[in-house]
Design a protein around this motif. Structure first.
Motif, PDB file in Angstrom:
ATOM      1  N   GLU A   1       0.796  -1.230   0.000  1.00  0.00           N
ATOM      2  CA  GLU A   1       0.000   0.000   0.000  1.00  0.00           C
ATOM      3  C   GLU A   1       0.827   1.278   0.000  1.00  0.00           C
ATOM      4  O   GLU A   1       0.557   2.179  -0.796  1.00  0.00           O
ATOM      5  CB  GLU A   1      -1.033  -0.012   1.121  1.00  0.00           C
TER       6      GLU A   1
ATOM      7  N   THR B   1       0.819   3.796  -3.262  1.00  0.00           N
ATOM      8  CA  THR B   1       0.509   5.217  -3.137  1.00  0.00           C
ATOM      9  C   THR B   1       1.643   6.073  -3.687  1.00  0.00           C
ATOM     10  O   THR B   1       1.402   7.043  -4.412  1.00  0.00           O
ATOM     11  CB  THR B   1       0.232   5.570  -1.664  1.00  0.00           C
TER      12      THR B   1
ATOM     13  N   GLU C   1       0.597   8.248  -6.704  1.00  0.00           N
ATOM     14  CA  GLU C   1       0.316   9.640  -6.360  1.00  0.00           C
ATOM     15  C   GLU C   1       1.535  10.554  -6.394  1.00  0.00           C
ATOM     16  O   GLU C   1       1.430  11.693  -6.819  1.00  0.00           O
ATOM     17  CB  GLU C   1      -0.376   9.697  -5.007  1.00  0.00           C
TER      18      GLU C   1
END
Length: 141
Positions: A17, A21, A25
């Motif tokens: 995770e 991200t 992002e």
């Protein structure tokens, strides 16, 4: 110049995770297929696969001196245009990324003059992004 083909690279990550991200992002990579243990990304036109590593061994902290700086090994990355490099460098600074080597011009005035920067992902994988003043010198000696 010979046409370059997309590469496929699989790298180990400690946890899916935070890495997912970061690549989605922070670096702006489009996410592709995934499972509980891996995820594909469009890494600037190349396929990058993050695999959760089962071992808790730390990444090595080896480096080689290049242009008066300690370049981490191993590392991976891509060659961008100068405009993409500058945009990414500014974005990373705005997002508070800690650089191993801040964006700068390497081999200035010489064959292979390039902008380069190094930083790590959340699992400690070293990344290098670069852009050549003259992209035709990518493989020049």
């Amino acid at each position: 110049m010979q046409q370059l083909h997309p590469f496929h690279l699989a790298i180990p990550v400690n946890s899916l995770e935070p890495s997912r991200t970061f690549y989605r992002e922070t670096l702006g990579c489009e996410e592709g297929r995934s499972s509980d243990h891996w995820v594909d990304f469009n890494f600037f036109g190349h396929q990058l696969v993050l695999h959760v590593k089962e071992s808790s061994e730390a990444n090595s902290e080896n480096s080689n001196p290049v242009d008066g700086k300690e370049v981490p090994i191993p590392h991976f990355g891509v060659v961008l245009s100068m405009e993409q490099f500058e945009t990414l460098g500014n974005t990373l600074k705005e997002k508070g990324i800690t650089f191993i080597i801040e964006p700068y011009i390497r081999f200035q005035g010489k064959t292979g003059e390039q902008a380069t920067m190094f930083f790590k992902d959340p699992s400690g994988n070293a990344l290098e992004f670069k852009a050549f003043k003259n992209r035709n010198q990518l493989f020049a000696s």
